[in-house]
Design an enzyme around this catalytic site. Structure first.
Site, PDB file in Angstrom:
ATOM      1  CB  SER A 166       3.582   2.984  -4.352  1.00 31.44           C
ATOM      2  OG  SER A 166       2.914   4.182  -4.656  1.00 31.44           O
ATOM      3  CG  ASP A 187       5.145   8.810   0.898  1.00 33.01           C
ATOM      4  OD1 ASP A 187       4.842   9.354  -0.181  1.00 33.01           O
ATOM      5  OD2 ASP A 187       5.211   7.579   1.040  1.00 33.01           O
ATOM      6  CG  HIS A 195       6.455   7.056  -2.824  1.00 33.88           C
ATOM      7  ND1 HIS A 195       5.492   6.952  -1.839  1.00 33.88           N
ATOM      8  CD2 HIS A 195       5.940   6.421  -3.906  1.00 33.88           C
ATOM      9  CE1 HIS A 195       4.444   6.296  -2.304  1.00 33.88           C
ATOM     10  NE2 HIS A 195       4.702   5.961  -3.561  1.00 33.88           N
TER      11      HIS A 195
END
Length: 361
Positions: free
Chosen positions: A143, A240, A308
């Site tokens: 991330s 995502d 994600h």
């Protein structure tokens, strides 16, 4: 695993406390191999937001957990993590709010923006405790940490210049796109612009990008990945979920809440919404297949899942029933690429073709 604070003048979290890391030392054949993972956790785009953030574990090492469980690519379990389990595994905690890239200080609020210094000091420290003699190293992140791994990949490689060390980078869920939102605006570009300005990130971004583009553009991976010299692997879901929620169809752009059901359940998306999601995937695929793919050392695994972050979760990293492309798991794909066992350039067919996904929505 073991928690350590690294006390060096000027290298500090947003509240002024020392940065920190967790480490599980390598064993056996892995003693001279290192994974350095950069923790994720979003950003703060204004002094006010950063003041709020500095009162959390993402801004102060005083508030961090003293113990973390390492899973997925950081696991010490050979069944869960067959190729990296015996390596030295390090998690550098995230407490600067700008993907380890800031360089500034706000005197009025007494908020420190020292991400770049934290990164430099942490790597220098790891080098001093044994990483300098490593045979193999991997800089990874997920991330905001995945974005950080992209931003810092060549900087990390430079620490090993002149040595025979194999140096590579892995960005998991770090391919944040400069996308147009459902109202025709640029929500994420505006937000990243605030991050770049507040943390004074421009001075730390790759010169290969800032020489011809504005600093905010150079915080977007799509404008950096084509010029990174160090081999890098992109692991990303084509849909995502963070980007769907916060960049593509954020509440501020979703006038009337037409996207609310779709964002919480992909099966509730209508035909026009699926068209938007497919266009987002096509944008991502185009970026990966562009300048990035021209470097033979690079690899990628872009699956058609709604999620994600997949490298630190056992169910998606390397478990029975974990996601695959062409019957190859994420762990096997990353390992084959890292060790040069095979070229890994895997892009899934569009949703809904993949039945191996672990979806968030």
């Amino acid at each position: 695993f073991e928690y350590k604070r690294h006390d060096i003048m000027g290298k500090m979290c947003m509240d002024g406390t020392p940065p920190a890391y967790h480490m599980d030392p390598g064993s056996g054949a892995g003693k001279k191999s290192w994974i350095v993972n950069l923790e994720g956790g979003g950003w703060c785009e204004s002094v006010t937001a950063c003041m709020y953030r500095k009162g959390s574990r993402l801004g102060s090492s005083n508030l961090m957990e003293r113990q973390l469980e390492f899973r997925g690519i950081l696991s010490s379990n050979p069944a869960e993590n067959p190729d990296f389990y015996s390596w030295n595994r390090v998690m550098i905690r995230y407490c600067d709010g700008a993907s380890f890239a800031g360089e500034g200080y706000d005197a009025g609020s007494r908020v420190y923006f020292r991400g770049q210094r934290i990164f430099n000091a942490a790597i220098q420290h790891l080098l001093s405790i044994g990483m300098s003699s490593a045979d193999q190293v991997l800089l990874a992140g997920g991330s905001a940490g995945g974005l950080s791994a992209i931003l810092h990949c060549d900087q990390f490689g430079a620490f090993f210049a002149g040595r025979s060390t194999t140096v590579k980078c892995l960005a998991d869920a770090g391919l944040f796109l400069d996308a147009v939102d459902v109202a025709g605006g640029h929500t994420l570009r505006s937000y990243f612009g605030g991050v770049v300005a507040t943390h004074r990130v421009a001075q730390t971004l790759p010169r290969s990008c800032t020489g011809h583009l504005d600093a905010t553009s150079c915080f977007f991976p799509q404008n950096i990945i084509g010029s990174i010299k160090t081999p890098i692997f992109l692991l990303n879901a084509a849909y995502d979920t963070w980007q769907i929620h916060e960049s593509l169809a954020p509440d501020v752009a979703d006038h009337g809440g037409a996207w609310r059901a779709c964002k919480s359940n992909r099966l509730a998306c209508n035909a026009s919404q699926m068209k938007v999601l497919q266009a987002f995937r096509e944008q991502m695929v185009g970026i990966v297949e562009g300048a990035f793919s021209r470097s033979k050392g690079n690899g990628f695994f872009i699956n058609s899942c709604f999620t994600h972050g997949q490298s630190k979760v056992p169910a998606t990293w390397n478990a029975n029933g974990s996601p695959t492309i062409h019957n190859k798991s994420i762990a096997k794909s990353v390992s084959d690429w890292y060790f040069g066992r095979a070229e890994v350039r895997a892009i899934d067919c569009p949703y809904p073709c993949d039945h191996t996904c672990h979806n968030d929505i």
